[in-house]
Design an enzyme around this catalytic site. Structure first.
Site, PDB file in Angstrom:
ATOM      1  CD  GLU A  56      -2.748  -0.608  -0.306  1.00  0.00           C
ATOM      2  OE1 GLU A  56      -2.853   0.579  -0.753  1.00  0.00           O
ATOM      3  OE2 GLU A  56      -3.420  -1.713  -0.927  1.00  0.00           O
ATOM      4  CE1 TYR A 139      -6.637   3.220  -0.666  1.00  0.00           C
ATOM      5  CE2 TYR A 139      -4.276   3.210  -0.009  1.00  0.00           C
ATOM      6  CZ  TYR A 139      -5.534   2.665  -0.618  1.00  0.00           C
ATOM      7  OH  TYR A 139      -5.441   1.778  -1.532  1.00  0.00           O
ATOM      8  CG  ASP A 157      -7.690   3.268  -4.980  1.00  0.00           C
ATOM      9  OD1 ASP A 157      -8.780   3.260  -5.264  1.00  0.00           O
ATOM     10  OD2 ASP A 157      -6.758   3.124  -5.961  1.00  0.00           O
ATOM     11  CB  CYS A 212     -14.007   2.288 -14.772  1.00  0.00           C
ATOM     12  SG  CYS A 212     -14.751   3.743 -15.044  1.00  0.00           S
ATOM     13  CB  CYS A 219     -18.398   0.872 -21.129  1.00  0.00           C
ATOM     14  SG  CYS A 219     -17.946   2.453 -20.604  1.00  0.00           S
ATOM     15  CB  CYS A 222     -17.977  -2.099 -17.319  1.00  0.00           C
ATOM     16  SG  CYS A 222     -18.087  -1.649 -15.679  1.00  0.00           S
ATOM     17  CB  CYS A 228     -22.446   2.812 -15.699  1.00  0.00           C
ATOM     18  SG  CYS A 228     -21.306   4.251 -15.664  1.00  0.00           S
TER      19      CYS A 228
HETATM   20  S1  SF4 Z   1     -19.828   1.550 -17.585  1.00  0.00           S
HETATM   21 FE1  SF4 Z   1     -19.284   3.123 -16.200  1.00  0.00          FE
HETATM   22  S2  SF4 Z   1     -18.205   2.104 -14.640  1.00  0.00           S
HETATM   23 FE2  SF4 Z   1     -18.212   0.776 -16.163  1.00  0.00          FE
HETATM   24  S3  SF4 Z   1     -16.373   1.133 -17.317  1.00  0.00           S
HETATM   25 FE3  SF4 Z   1     -17.822   2.280 -18.393  1.00  0.00          FE
HETATM   26  S4  SF4 Z   1     -17.755   4.473 -17.213  1.00  0.00           S
HETATM   27 FE4  SF4 Z   1     -16.734   2.969 -16.044  1.00  0.00          FE
END
Ligand code: SF4
Length: 311
Positions: A56, A139, A157, A212, A219, A222, A228
């Site tokens: 860390e 943190y 973070d 992200c 996305c 994701c 999102c």
């Molecule tokens: S959908 Fe949203 S959280 Fe996922 S990678 Fe795209 S911008 Fe990031």
């Protein structure tokens, strides 16, 4: 975002909401993490709390690929806090190599000394005791308590802040410095169950590191794309002051890095003339050297000699 059933005036989720506001995000992110998490040495059980703490400190401002070799050497040389505490702080600065921001090495050495003195050489599990160690901020205390001891803490973070900013708040980037509203949001999004919360902390961080990312949000791969807020709003452009860059060339940081490199290589005191060779401009060079001395990273000796600190 549909997951947030109730909002406070500042737009963050209300933790008193009947349903945990982050619940729809938890399983997709944690399942994704189970499948895609990188096998990193500090995530293995044998790393222990000390390995987590070392990682860390190193990862705070340095990417994983640069941290890995230094981390391995560090743990091989100092497998316990007491091993590091028994050596001069200058040895920590030397072993820090080119990770940058070398005051972190001194702080880690100070934390190792305090762990040895106050806690019998074992990294404490208690968040307040972690926070009381020198060089450990909110943190790092939360990260060690969560990643090493499986506790329930918001670990905020830069990667997590970016994921929450996009997925929940609906903006491209979080503010430059962490705000109280972000902390409230992170706490509100925590799963109730302690071990799930610890998993969520690691998983949301990994999502920000791998999917992200600051420059290229992927996305299409994701796990929370369907929820999102920023994506659903067609990704409105960042508003407000421009993002701060990380200039290095020509800065005092670069000069400090060069001066310190000379001292790391040397195993006896170095004359001023050897330091003068690394940077031509004398005013900036002197300022950088003074800064290293003031930070305790360099020890001046009589006769115009310098070395890494012994105490
Ligand atoms: S959908 Fe949203 S959280 Fe996922 S990678 Fe795209 S911008 Fe990031």
């Amino acid at each position: 975002m549909t997951a947030l059933t109730k909002s406070q005036p500042d737009g963050t989720a209300d933790p008193s909401s009947e349903h945990a506001p982050g619940a729809p995000l938890h399983s997709p992110v944690i399942d994704w993490f189970d499948e895609h998490a990188r096998d990193l040495p500090w995530r293995r059980p044998e790393a222990g709390a000390w390995g987590v703490m070392v990682s860390e400190f190193m990862l705070q401002q340095t990417p994983v690929n640069r941290v890995l070799p230094v981390y391995e050497q560090w743990l091989a040389r100092w497998p316990r806090p007491a091993d590091l505490a028994a050596e001069a702080p200058g040895e920590a600065v030397r072993a820090w190599g080119r990770l940058g921001y070398p005051r972190r090495a001194l702080r880690l050495h100070g934390a190792a000394a305090a762990i040895t003195e106050r806690h019998g050489g074992d990294v404490p599990a208690d968040h307040a005791q972690l926070l009381a160690l020198p060089g450990i901020g909110e943190y790092t205390a939360a990260a060690v308590a969560s990643f090493a001891y499986g506790q329930r803490h918001a670990v905020l973070d830069t990667n997590v802040r970016r994921v929450f900013a996009r997925a929940v708040t609906g903006v491209q980037y979080p503010p430059n410095a962490t705000t109280a509203a972000e902390r409230r949001l992170a706490r509100a999004l925590l799963p109730e169950d302690e071990s799930t919360a610890a998993r969520w902390a690691a998983a949301s961080m990994e999502l920000g590191a791998l999917v992200c990312t600051a420059k290229n949000e992927s996305c299409h791969r994701c796990p929370i794309a369907a929820q999102c807020a920023w994506r659903l709003a067609d990704k409105p452009a960042h508003e407000g002051p421009p993002r701060r860059g990380q200039a290095y060339a020509g800065t005092d940081r670069q000069v400090r890095g060069r001066l310190l490199a000379v001292l790391r290589e040397a195993h006896s005191p170095v004359p001023q003339a050897a330091l003068d060779r690394v940077w031509q401009e004398p005013v900036q060079r002197a300022r950088a050297l003074d800064g290293l001395v003031a930070d305790g990273l360099v020890e001046p000796l009589p006769g115009g000699l310098y070395r890494l600190p012994l105490t």
